[in-house]
Structures are given as C-alpha cells and as structure tokens.
Design a protein around this motif. Structure first.
Motif, PDB file in Angstrom:
ATOM      1  N   THR A   4      -8.791   4.515  12.916  1.00  0.00           N
ATOM      2  CA  THR A   4      -9.498   3.528  12.288  1.00  0.00           C
ATOM      3  C   THR A   4      -9.656   3.948  11.441  1.00  0.00           C
ATOM      4  OG1 THR A   4     -10.762   2.349  13.994  1.00  0.00           O
ATOM      5  CG2 THR A   4     -11.688   2.485  12.251  1.00  0.00           C
ATOM      6  N   VAL A   5      -9.589   5.285  10.970  1.00  0.00           N
ATOM      7  CA  VAL A   5      -9.907   5.738   9.889  1.00  0.00           C
ATOM      8  C   VAL A   5      -8.674   6.882   9.475  1.00  0.00           C
ATOM      9  CG1 VAL A   5     -10.445   8.501   8.803  1.00  0.00           C
ATOM     10  CG2 VAL A   5     -11.846   7.260  11.128  1.00  0.00           C
ATOM     11  N   VAL A   6      -6.885   6.425   9.619  1.00  0.00           N
ATOM     12  CA  VAL A   6      -6.208   7.148   8.296  1.00  0.00           C
ATOM     13  C   VAL A   6      -5.626   5.129   8.301  1.00  0.00           C
ATOM     14  CG1 VAL A   6      -3.531   7.346   9.475  1.00  0.00           C
ATOM     15  CG2 VAL A   6      -5.835   8.612   9.999  1.00  0.00           C
ATOM     16  N   ILE A   7      -5.839   3.765   9.350  1.00  0.00           N
ATOM     17  CA  ILE A   7      -5.692   3.035   8.837  1.00  0.00           C
ATOM     18  C   ILE A   7      -6.644   2.491   7.601  1.00  0.00           C
ATOM     19  CG2 ILE A   7      -4.700   0.697   9.026  1.00  0.00           C
ATOM     20  CD1 ILE A   7      -3.487   1.349  11.780  1.00  0.00           C
ATOM     21  N   LYS A   8      -8.004   1.859   8.093  1.00  0.00           N
ATOM     22  CA  LYS A   8      -8.357   2.092   7.303  1.00  0.00           C
ATOM     23  C   LYS A   8      -9.470   1.858   6.027  1.00  0.00           C
ATOM     24  CE  LYS A   8     -12.973   0.163   8.540  1.00  0.00           C
ATOM     25  NZ  LYS A   8     -14.574  -0.750   9.814  1.00  0.00           N
ATOM     26  N   TRP A   9      -9.672   2.935   6.544  1.00  0.00           N
ATOM     27  CA  TRP A   9     -10.730   4.122   5.562  1.00  0.00           C
ATOM     28  C   TRP A   9      -9.062   4.302   4.518  1.00  0.00           C
ATOM     29  CZ3 TRP A   9     -15.437   6.783   4.767  1.00  0.00           C
ATOM     30  CH2 TRP A   9     -16.441   5.739   5.883  1.00  0.00           C
ATOM     31  N   VAL A  10      -8.500   4.745   4.745  1.00  0.00           N
ATOM     32  CA  VAL A  10      -7.895   5.537   3.762  1.00  0.00           C
ATOM     33  C   VAL A  10      -6.792   4.765   3.230  1.00  0.00           C
ATOM     34  CG1 VAL A  10      -5.488   7.120   3.735  1.00  0.00           C
ATOM     35  CG2 VAL A  10      -7.562   7.848   5.174  1.00  0.00           C
ATOM     36  N   ALA A  11      -6.015   3.626   4.052  1.00  0.00           N
ATOM     37  CA  ALA A  11      -5.273   2.330   2.866  1.00  0.00           C
ATOM     38  C   ALA A  11      -6.401   1.269   2.587  1.00  0.00           C
ATOM     39  CB  ALA A  11      -4.706   1.603   4.017  1.00  0.00           C
ATOM     40  N   GLY A  12      -7.059   1.721   2.534  1.00  0.00           N
ATOM     41  CA  GLY A  12      -8.022   0.698   2.053  1.00  0.00           C
ATOM     42  C   GLY A  12      -8.800   0.568   1.011  1.00  0.00           C
ATOM     43  N   ILE A  53       0.698  -1.657  -0.279  1.00  0.00           N
ATOM     44  CA  ILE A  53      -0.152  -0.097  -0.179  1.00  0.00           C
ATOM     45  C   ILE A  53       0.727   1.464  -0.346  1.00  0.00           C
ATOM     46  CG2 ILE A  53      -1.689   0.974   1.298  1.00  0.00           C
ATOM     47  CD1 ILE A  53      -2.277  -1.632   1.978  1.00  0.00           C
ATOM     48  N   LYS A  54       2.543   1.012   0.480  1.00  0.00           N
ATOM     49  CA  LYS A  54       2.761   2.630   0.639  1.00  0.00           C
ATOM     50  C   LYS A  54       3.920   3.339  -0.291  1.00  0.00           C
ATOM     51  CE  LYS A  54       1.261   3.479   4.848  1.00  0.00           C
ATOM     52  NZ  LYS A  54       0.042   4.601   4.828  1.00  0.00           N
ATOM     53  N   LEU A  55       4.109   1.193  -1.507  1.00  0.00           N
ATOM     54  CA  LEU A  55       4.668   1.847  -2.003  1.00  0.00           C
ATOM     55  C   LEU A  55       3.635   2.809  -3.180  1.00  0.00           C
ATOM     56  CD1 LEU A  55       6.791   1.165  -4.609  1.00  0.00           C
ATOM     57  CD2 LEU A  55       5.075  -0.988  -5.161  1.00  0.00           C
ATOM     58  N   PHE A  56       2.471   2.283  -2.892  1.00  0.00           N
ATOM     59  CA  PHE A  56       2.140   3.355  -3.786  1.00  0.00           C
ATOM     60  C   PHE A  56       1.396   5.102  -3.671  1.00  0.00           C
ATOM     61  CE2 PHE A  56       0.583  -1.168  -5.537  1.00  0.00           C
ATOM     62  CZ  PHE A  56       1.056  -0.290  -7.253  1.00  0.00           C
ATOM     63  N   GLU A  57       1.146   4.539  -2.010  1.00  0.00           N
ATOM     64  CA  GLU A  57       0.585   5.803  -1.597  1.00  0.00           C
ATOM     65  C   GLU A  57       2.127   6.937  -1.520  1.00  0.00           C
ATOM     66  OE1 GLU A  57      -0.693   6.797   3.002  1.00  0.00           O
ATOM     67  OE2 GLU A  57      -0.962   5.160   2.414  1.00  0.00           O
ATOM     68  N   TYR A  58       2.895   6.535  -0.906  1.00  0.00           N
ATOM     69  CA  TYR A  58       3.663   7.096  -0.401  1.00  0.00           C
ATOM     70  C   TYR A  58       4.536   7.648  -2.390  1.00  0.00           C
ATOM     71  CZ  TYR A  58       3.500   8.125   4.969  1.00  0.00           C
ATOM     72  OH  TYR A  58       2.969   8.644   5.638  1.00  0.00           O
ATOM     73  N   ASN A  59       4.522   7.553  -3.122  1.00  0.00           N
ATOM     74  CA  ASN A  59       5.114   7.553  -4.203  1.00  0.00           C
ATOM     75  C   ASN A  59       4.177   8.346  -4.936  1.00  0.00           C
ATOM     76  OD1 ASN A  59       7.934   6.359  -4.168  1.00  0.00           O
ATOM     77  ND2 ASN A  59       6.885   5.493  -3.710  1.00  0.00           N
ATOM     78  N   GLY A  60       2.832   8.771  -5.071  1.00  0.00           N
ATOM     79  CA  GLY A  60       1.947   9.078  -5.215  1.00  0.00           C
ATOM     80  C   GLY A  60       0.557   9.069  -5.454  1.00  0.00           C
ATOM     81  N   GLY A  61      -0.124   8.042  -4.871  1.00  0.00           N
ATOM     82  CA  GLY A  61      -1.038   7.606  -4.875  1.00  0.00           C
ATOM     83  C   GLY A  61      -2.036   8.385  -4.321  1.00  0.00           C
ATOM     84  N   MET A  62      -1.773   9.032  -3.005  1.00  0.00           N
ATOM     85  CA  MET A  62      -2.434   9.929  -2.674  1.00  0.00           C
ATOM     86  C   MET A  62      -2.248  11.196  -2.759  1.00  0.00           C
ATOM     87  SD  MET A  62      -4.167   8.269  -0.470  1.00  0.00           S
ATOM     88  CE  MET A  62      -4.975   9.544   1.256  1.00  0.00           C
ATOM     89  N   LEU A  63      -1.178  11.962  -4.260  1.00  0.00           N
ATOM     90  CA  LEU A  63      -1.496  12.624  -4.546  1.00  0.00           C
ATOM     91  C   LEU A  63      -0.068  14.065  -3.990  1.00  0.00           C
ATOM     92  CD1 LEU A  63      -5.214  14.049  -5.248  1.00  0.00           C
ATOM     93  CD2 LEU A  63      -3.244  12.251  -6.930  1.00  0.00           C
ATOM     94  N   ASN A  64      -0.371  14.329  -3.052  1.00  0.00           N
ATOM     95  CA  ASN A  64       0.527  15.201  -1.968  1.00  0.00           C
ATOM     96  C   ASN A  64       1.801  15.508  -2.714  1.00  0.00           C
ATOM     97  OD1 ASN A  64      -0.257  13.370  -0.378  1.00  0.00           O
ATOM     98  ND2 ASN A  64       0.616  14.671   1.432  1.00  0.00           N
ATOM     99  N   GLN A  65       2.390  13.519  -2.073  1.00  0.00           N
ATOM    100  CA  GLN A  65       3.782  13.891  -2.552  1.00  0.00           C
ATOM    101  C   GLN A  65       4.168  13.386  -3.960  1.00  0.00           C
ATOM    102  OE1 GLN A  65       1.633  11.498  -0.428  1.00  0.00           O
ATOM    103  NE2 GLN A  65       3.334  12.271   1.425  1.00  0.00           N
ATOM    104  N   ALA A  66       2.798  13.137  -5.411  1.00  0.00           N
ATOM    105  CA  ALA A  66       3.413  13.513  -6.333  1.00  0.00           C
ATOM    106  C   ALA A  66       3.762  14.527  -6.296  1.00  0.00           C
ATOM    107  CB  ALA A  66       2.224  12.694  -7.235  1.00  0.00           C
ATOM    108  N   GLN A  67       3.489  16.195  -6.227  1.00  0.00           N
ATOM    109  CA  GLN A  67       3.500  16.465  -6.220  1.00  0.00           C
ATOM    110  C   GLN A  67       5.080  17.195  -5.975  1.00  0.00           C
ATOM    111  OE1 GLN A  67       0.282  18.785  -3.944  1.00  0.00           O
ATOM    112  NE2 GLN A  67       0.468  19.956  -6.280  1.00  0.00           N
ATOM    113  N   ARG A  68       5.616  16.861  -4.868  1.00  0.00           N
ATOM    114  CA  ARG A  68       6.842  16.538  -4.735  1.00  0.00           C
ATOM    115  C   ARG A  68       7.887  16.182  -5.382  1.00  0.00           C
ATOM    116  NH1 ARG A  68       2.863  18.630  -1.232  1.00  0.00           N
ATOM    117  NH2 ARG A  68       3.681  19.711   0.607  1.00  0.00           N
ATOM    118  N   TYR A  69       7.717  15.224  -6.258  1.00  0.00           N
ATOM    119  CA  TYR A  69       8.889  15.070  -7.586  1.00  0.00           C
ATOM    120  C   TYR A  69       8.173  15.810  -8.255  1.00  0.00           C
ATOM    121  CZ  TYR A  69       8.621  10.452  -4.825  1.00  0.00           C
ATOM    122  OH  TYR A  69       9.076   9.538  -3.930  1.00  0.00           O
TER     123      TYR A  69
END
Length: 517
Positions: A398-406, A242-258
C-alpha cells in the motif's frame, strides 16, 4: 539458514563495504559524490539505473500479486516501466544530463530555482524529501520482513542491520559506490534468479507439470490473464503514465544516473539499456512467483511471504544464502541511490536557501555535509520503516503503490515538463498550483471521498487522479497565465541544445543567475 548461508550473506556485506572504501578514493567533491563527476560509462549507468528501480518489495508485495493474480504482476509493473524508460530515453535522459554538463548543477532539482523561482524549488525539494523517507521506509520494512522469514530476527533488528551496512558504503563512496555495488548486485541477482528459475522448473518436472500444463491447474485459474482484479486497463495506463515520469527522474535517483554520464547521447544509451533489462529480466524473476501456488501455501493473506517460503523449500544451503543476498542487493541498491539523491537535494537546494553559510561551502565542507545528510536521511527512513505496518501506513505494498505513485506525480510534473520547450509558458504559478492541487487531490481521493464510497475509490484512480490534476493544471495555467521570460527561455534552450560537447565543472556551484555557470 545454516552456517554456509550466513557465510555467503556476511561475505556479501563485506564486499559492499569494501567497494564503498575503494570508491572513497574517487570522491573529492560534491560533483563526484552526487554525479560521479560525469565520468560514468553508459553501460554502468544503465545497469545502475535498472538496479536502483528494484527493491525487496518485488519479492514481498509483488510476489503477493503474482501469487494471487499471476502474470498481471509483469504486465502492470515491469512492462510499463520498460516502455516508460524507452520513451524517456529520447524525451528526458539527454536533457537531464545537460543539467550537469551545461548548467553545472549536482542535484536534479537545482535548476528549478532559475526555471521557476526559489519558492517552487523549495516546495518540490521538501515534498520530495518527505516522500522519499516514506518510500525508503517501506523498502527497509520489506527486506526486514524477508530477513525475519529466513533468520527469525525481529523486524526492527532487520531494519537496523540492512540500514547500517548500506549507510557505510553509500556514505563514504557516493554515487560511484552506489553504481559499483549495483553492478555487483546485478551479477548476484543474475545468479540467484537463474538458480531459483531452474529450481522451480525441476520441482514442477518432479510433479509432472509442464509450463503450459501449469496454467490449466485449478491453483492457477485465471492467472494467465494479463489484466485481472484491481489491475485492469485503467490501472495499466495510469501506471505507464506514472512510471514515465517516475523512472526517468521524477523520483530523483534515476535522474542522477543520467547526469552521471558524460553526454546526453550517453545518457540516452544508458536509458535504452535499462529499458531492455526491464523488459526481459523480470520475466525470469517472476516465473517462480507465478508458479508458487502450485508449490507452497502462503501464510499471509496477501501472499507476500510466498516467495520466501518457496525459496526455503527448494534451494540447498549456499544457494539459499545467494538468493537471500539477492533480496538484500535489490533493497540496498534502491535505498542507497535514494539516500544519495536526497542528500543532493538537501545539500544543493535546501541548505543554501536556509543558511548563508551553506552558500559559502567549499568542496570539502560540502562533501562533509553531503555525507552527514545521507546518514540522517537513512536514519529517518529506518525510523519510518518501523511504522510501515501500522494503521497509518497499512501494509508494505500500500505504501509503495498508493503513497509513492500517488504523490510522485505532483512533484514530478513541474520538474520533468519544465525541461521541455513545449511547456516554456508554464512558470512558477503553473508549477506551484499544479503541485499544491495535486497533493490536495491525493488527500481527497484517498481519504474523504474514499470514506464515502462503498468499497472505497479503486486503486487505479487513487494513484492516477493526483497526477492527472497536476498535469492538466500545469498545462492550462501556462496558457492562461504565461510566465515565459527571456531568462527562463535561455535556461530551456540550453537544456534542449543538441550540443553535448560541454564538460561538467569539476565542482558545480549553485546557479545564482540564469546563465550562472
């Protein structure tokens, strides 16, 4: 808190606003506002990337995990993030940078209209915005929870204070303000984290407890095990994926840094720096949390108040204010970067699809729309924050782990894998089907199926199954129904080219054709 702590806290807020005002001078158009015009140094981008992944949830939700389970808080959180970013440094960072430098886009999702079609772009944009509102709402609730521990202000008052100050500096200064405040926040975090580390070591020494002796104490029984409780091997592997996608741009804000760096090579260096920080620095931050059962008795069942209680007991006034500022810096860094990312998605992706007038916005009008969108997003997320502890959302973690990651996986799969040549056969059908079925899988696993299983579906499956469903369908449908075309292949070829000499346009214009730059 006493007057000295309040001086430190108010001084911090003043500096953040001042940075926003200064950054305002560097923002002339939407390119500057959303991607810093591609002029951000790699080291600043890397620190900003690192800081934008934190929030006060670390000092509430993950502090509770550290208090209850021990070192698994590091092993199953920051370690997989570090590894995921390191992998993404080669796989995703340069390609995301080329979205700006070669396709001249200002939003990470802007290229999807030509990579797939308008419907796919809109589906991912709307679902991504809604998810971010919930995600940021949880962050506001986390920092307000900590603020209430120290000052006694209500949850809603804390949300209003932090949200309003964040709105000022990130709205007027854009990504430059975000990155520069995150640099300042990193320095504050460094001082606060080291202060807390030393305070805990000294307190343990007063109790004649050494580092290695501590793990044999009854309060820390089993806390030295890397995988324990619900955080086992399956959870670790799922979280890494999950973090491979999320922290490399999947959640958008990190993509902007690149996208903000000048070239793909610089984006890669930025990612490696962020990965190194994620591997080393959280150990310093987590150590006091691991030792907290020896020093405090948490009042909340999940232990989420343990770090706040320990800070109050161990630090003198002034340093206490600095640590509280550190709490704020984490949350404000993440929330401001999220606000900027969502403003980019709405201004560049959604508004032009809804209104012909939006497609004609000039540099100044687009900048006004970007700032207005930022304010609206922050207001909506603050409204959601007041409901985080309601029966609908449960508790913060619960919100952060389940909803966001899921829910992140179904949105990120088409966006991230669409950058790679290996998946060029996957077109609109694969993207939309994988997205829709991934969301359906999240609902089924977390609700109807979970309701009918004693004890519910384990957390690792709640968060990993939606992403796995999306991934399998995206690849499978690409083979069964290939939709690669010369136009789509041209887009992918430009993103994958190693030629990083192209400079970004001063004011990106939304792509209207595959070669539209």
């Amino acid at each position: 808190m006493n007057s000295l702590d309040w001086v430190v806290l108010i001084g911090y807020f003043g500096v953040m606003v001042a940075i926003g005002v200064w950054s305002h001078k560097r923002v002339d158009n939407v390119s500057d506002f959303f991607t810093a015009g591609g002029k951000m140094p790699w080291w600043l981008s890397g620190i900003s990337h690192h800081m934008s992944g934190y929030s006060a949830v670390m000092f509430t939700g993950y502090a509770g995990i550290a208090y209850t389970y021990g070192v698994t808080s590091f092993v199953t959180w920051s370690f997989p993030i570090a590894l995921g970013i390191a992998i993404g440094a080669r796989l995703f960072a340069p390609r995301i940078n080329r979205l700006r430098s070669k396709l001249h886009v200002a939003s990470p999702l802007e290229y999807l209209k030509n990579r797939y079609n308008l419907g796919t772009q809109q589906a991912l944009a709307w679902s991504g915005m809604l998810l971010k509102i919930v995600d940021v709402g949880a962050k506001w609730a986390a920092i307000a929870t900590l603020l209430s521990v120290f000052t006694g202000v209500s949850l809603n008052q804390g949300i209003l204070i932090t949200g309003a100050i964040t709105a000022v500096y990130c709205t007027i200064g854009g990504l430059w303000a975000d990155a520069l405040t995150e640099l300042g926040q990193f320095i504050i975090q460094l001082l606060a984290g080291i202060s807390m580390f030393i305070a805990v070591v000294l307190k343990l020494s007063d109790k004649h407890i050494g580092f290695f002796d501590a793990w044999s104490r009854p309060e820390l029984q089993g806390h030295d095990k890397p995988l324990v409780g619900p955080y086992g091997t399956v959870f670790l592997l799922a979280f890494l994926f999950i973090k491979l996608f999320e922290y490399n741009g999947g959640m958008l804000n990190q993509a902007q840094r690149y996208m903000a760096t000048s070239t793909g090579h610089e984006a890669k260096r930025s990612a490696y720096l962020s990965a190194a920080l994620w591997l080393v620095w959280p150990v310093v931050l987590f150590f006091p949390m691991w030792m907290s059962p020896l020093l405090v008795q948490a009042q909340k069942p999940d232990g989420s108040d343990s770090y706040g209680l320990m800070t109050e007991q161990l630090l003198p006034h002034g340093l206490l204010g600095l640590v509280i500022v550190g709490f704020f810096s984490h949350t404000m860094a993440m929330c401001s970067s999220d606000a900027n990312a969502i403003a980019a998605v709405f201004t560049r992706d959604v508004a032009p699809a809804l209104s012909s007038k939006a497609r004609q916005w000039g540099p100044r009008t687009g900048l006004v729309a970007a700032r207005l969108t930022t304010v609206i997003f922050l207001a909506l997320s603050m409204a959601v924050a007041t409901q985080v502890n309601s029966p609908t959302f449960k508790d913060i973690i619960t919100v952060v782990i389940k909803w966001v990651a899921g829910l992140m996986g179904p949105i990120a799969i088409p966006m991230m894998l669409g950058l790679l040549r290996q998946f060029r056969r996957s077109g609109p059908t694969a993207a939309l089907t994988s997205w829709g079925m991934g969301l359906l899988a999240f609902w089924l696993v977390n609700y109807p199926i979970s309701w009918n299983i004693e004890g519910g579906v384990p957390l690792q499956y709640q968060v990993s199954i939606p992403l796995a469903v999306s991934l399998v369908l995206y690849i499978l449908i690409g083979f069964i129904k290939p939709e690669d075309t010369p136009e789509r292949d041209a887009i992918i070829a430009r993103i994958n080219s190693d030629d990083d000499g192209a400079a970004a346009a001063a004011v990106p214009t939304p792509l209207s054709s595959p070669a539209g730059d």
